[in-house]
Design an enzyme around this catalytic site. Structure first.
Site, PDB file in Angstrom:
ATOM      1  N   PHE A  40       1.381   8.138   4.069  1.00 57.51           N
ATOM      2  CA  PHE A  40       0.674   7.298   5.553  1.00 57.51           C
ATOM      3  C   PHE A  40       1.693   5.969   5.865  1.00 57.51           C
ATOM      4  CE2 PHE A  40      -2.584   5.268   5.809  1.00 57.51           C
ATOM      5  CZ  PHE A  40      -3.256   4.127   4.229  1.00 57.51           C
ATOM      6  N   LYS A  41       1.732   5.259   4.458  1.00 58.59           N
ATOM      7  CA  LYS A  41       1.738   4.006   4.929  1.00 58.59           C
ATOM      8  C   LYS A  41       3.357   3.588   5.370  1.00 58.59           C
ATOM      9  CE  LYS A  41      -0.432   1.793   1.522  1.00 58.59           C
ATOM     10  NZ  LYS A  41      -1.768   2.586   0.436  1.00 58.59           N
ATOM     11  N   ASP A  42       4.339   5.173   5.513  1.00 58.31           N
ATOM     12  CA  ASP A  42       5.596   4.931   6.610  1.00 58.31           C
ATOM     13  C   ASP A  42       5.352   4.965   8.132  1.00 58.31           C
ATOM     14  OD1 ASP A  42       7.202   5.545   4.682  1.00 58.31           O
ATOM     15  OD2 ASP A  42       6.924   7.652   4.292  1.00 58.31           O
TER      16      ASP A  42
END
Ligand SMILES: *Cc1c(COP(=O)(O)O)cnc(C)c1O
Length: 463
Positions: free
Chosen positions: A109-111
């Protein structure tokens, strides 16, 4: 919209200044002067927007110093790097709505935030004529997402330290196969904590920091939080409205408190549509003890199958503390000083009641995490990654009848295949983007875990 520090020692600054500052210069964290809230007409107008359009609408409540056409271009470019047309699709499995946040280039999810942050940095540096050398330490996920966020960009070099042979083979390949000229992978002979300590020491060398325009990419950067507000809004809009539920709850696998704080901001924006925020922890359950008992005291880090949540001091906690303290910077500063000295904070009964009104919480042991992966797979055929499983465990424990439950899926299961295999007896399906990494050329410098060695390397390759 101006930004202030949780410690109150800086004059209000613009969004652009907040993004470039990262950590506030008084040691605090940056927050909007006033959290925005939208009316029902705005909610109605947002309902049918595609993800990038919704992102522009939400972001523009927090950003007033970037021309709308430029913001739109940045947002569209950031989310065109995702491999799903909905960017963050909802996938209903049994009683849960899985919000898949792993369709970006590094499958975590850090993208969602780091694709945007990379483009924002490039845009702002081009405008100012500046340059930046990003320096960070990673245990796996943040490093690759940050590298993919800035690879090939002008005016930015990135230096990421990872512990040599102590990240998973896939995580290592995700970083070292990026051979763009502006990307420098440094494998440090030591642990993640060694790398983190080296980076901290280098940032504390203010002349070195200034000389090389060092930039940080961890989730203390406000731009990361605000990018994550969008998918809470997106999911809530999909599940509420005429003929559907009034409100939805969210279960959030939590480490540094960044993602769940984005949920807190989203609920302030749309308090009708967003209900309970369920803070899920693994065996590192400091934040669950905080929510349930008002006890925030640091313990030893336990190593689990959800390593991105193996954290004791949550770097974004101070943002919530500021609101818990009735937006008093003095009280927040005093609390953080007390915490720095003693490693713990205790909250009185009145504060405990407020905390429990803001969050529900539940932690998952290792056995419960693996059992959740197995049970969910047997019931639905859907494979959860261990971080997501921690969230599903908490979500199911705290769910309210009649209220849809959204569980944030923070990583693709193939990134943590070993733990998944232990749970369900087979390897998760490998997406083509990961399968294709083996055999690609790599670039990485193996270095001793010493401040001087890392400094010399950065100095030799800085912009
Ligand atoms: C970073 C991360 C988390 C924790 O998010 P925070 O914002 O630090 O609370 C959870 N799951 C995965 C897969 C992550 O990479």
């Amino acid at each position: 919209m101006k930004y202030i520090s949780t410690r109150g020692q800086i004059a209000p600054i613009s969004f652009t200044e907040a993004v470039m500052m990262g950590l506030a210069t008084d040691g605090g964290l940056l927050l909007p002067e006033k959290l925005p809230m939208v009316d029902s007409a705005t909610v109605a107008a947002w309902r049918n927007l595609a993800y990038p359009e919704l992102a522009c609408a939400v972001l523009s409540l927090f950003i007033d110093d970037i021309p709308p056409a430029d913001l739109k271009e940045l947002v569209h470019r950031s989310y065109s790097a995702f491999n799903h047309p909905e960017v963050t699709p909802l996938n209903q499995q049994g009683d849960c709505h899985i919000l898949e946040l792993f369709h970006g280039p590094t499958l975590a999810f850090k993208d969602v935030a780091l694709q945007l942050l990379g483009n924002l940095f490039e845009y702002l540096l081009r405008k100012s004529g500046g340059r930046m050398n990003i320096l960070g330490a990673t245990s796996g996920d943040t490093g690759s997402a940050a590298i993919y966020g800035v690879r090939g960009k002008e005016r930015i070099n990135i230096f990421i330290l990872h512990p040599y042979k102590r990240v998973s083979p896939i995580q290592e390949l995700q970083m070292t196969t990026v051979t763009d000229a502006n990307v420098f992978n440094m494998a440090v002979r030591g642990t993640f904590d060694d790398g983190q300590a080296i980076v901290k020491q280098i940032f504390n060398d203010l002349p070195f920091k200034e000389k090389h325009q060092l930039g940080a990419i961890n989730s203390i950067n406000w731009a990361r939080i605000v990018a994550q507000v969008v998918y809470y809004v997106y999911a809530a809009l999909k599940l509420t409205g005429e003929g559907r539920a009034a409100t939805v709850d969210f279960a959030v696998p939590t480490g540094n408190f960044g993602d769940i704080f984005a949920g807190y901001v989203a609920r302030h924006l749309m308090p009708g549509e967003i209900g309970q925020l369920i803070l899920a922890t693994n065996e590192n359950n400091l934040l669950t003890r905080f929510v349930l008992d008002g006890d925030y005291s640091v313990g030893k880090v336990a190593v689990t199958s959800s390593p991105s949540m193996d954290i004791q001091v949550a770097s974004n906690f101070e943002r919530y503390l500021y609101y818990l303290n009735g937006q008093s910077a003095e009280r927040t500063r005093a609390d953080m000083e007390r915490f720095a000295a003693s490693g713990s904070l205790h909250f009185d009964v009145a504060a405990q009641a407020r905390i429990r009104a803001d969050f529900a919480s539940q932690s998952a042991s290792e056995a419960e995490t693996l059992a959740t992966i197995r049970d969910f797979y047997q019931a639905t055929g859907y494979v959860l990654d261990p971080h997501t499983a921690v969230g599903v465990h908490a979500g199911l424990a705290c769910r309210r009848s009649g209220v849809p439950l959204v569980c944030l899926a923070t990583a693709h299961p193939a990134k943590f295949g070993e733990a998944v295999k232990r749970a369900i007896g087979r390897d998760p399906e490998m997406p083509a983007s990961l399968a294709g990494l083996a055999g690609k050329p790599t670039r990485c410098e193996v270095l001793d875990a010493a401040v001087a060695t890392v400094k010399t390397f950065v100095e030799g390759h800085a912009l």
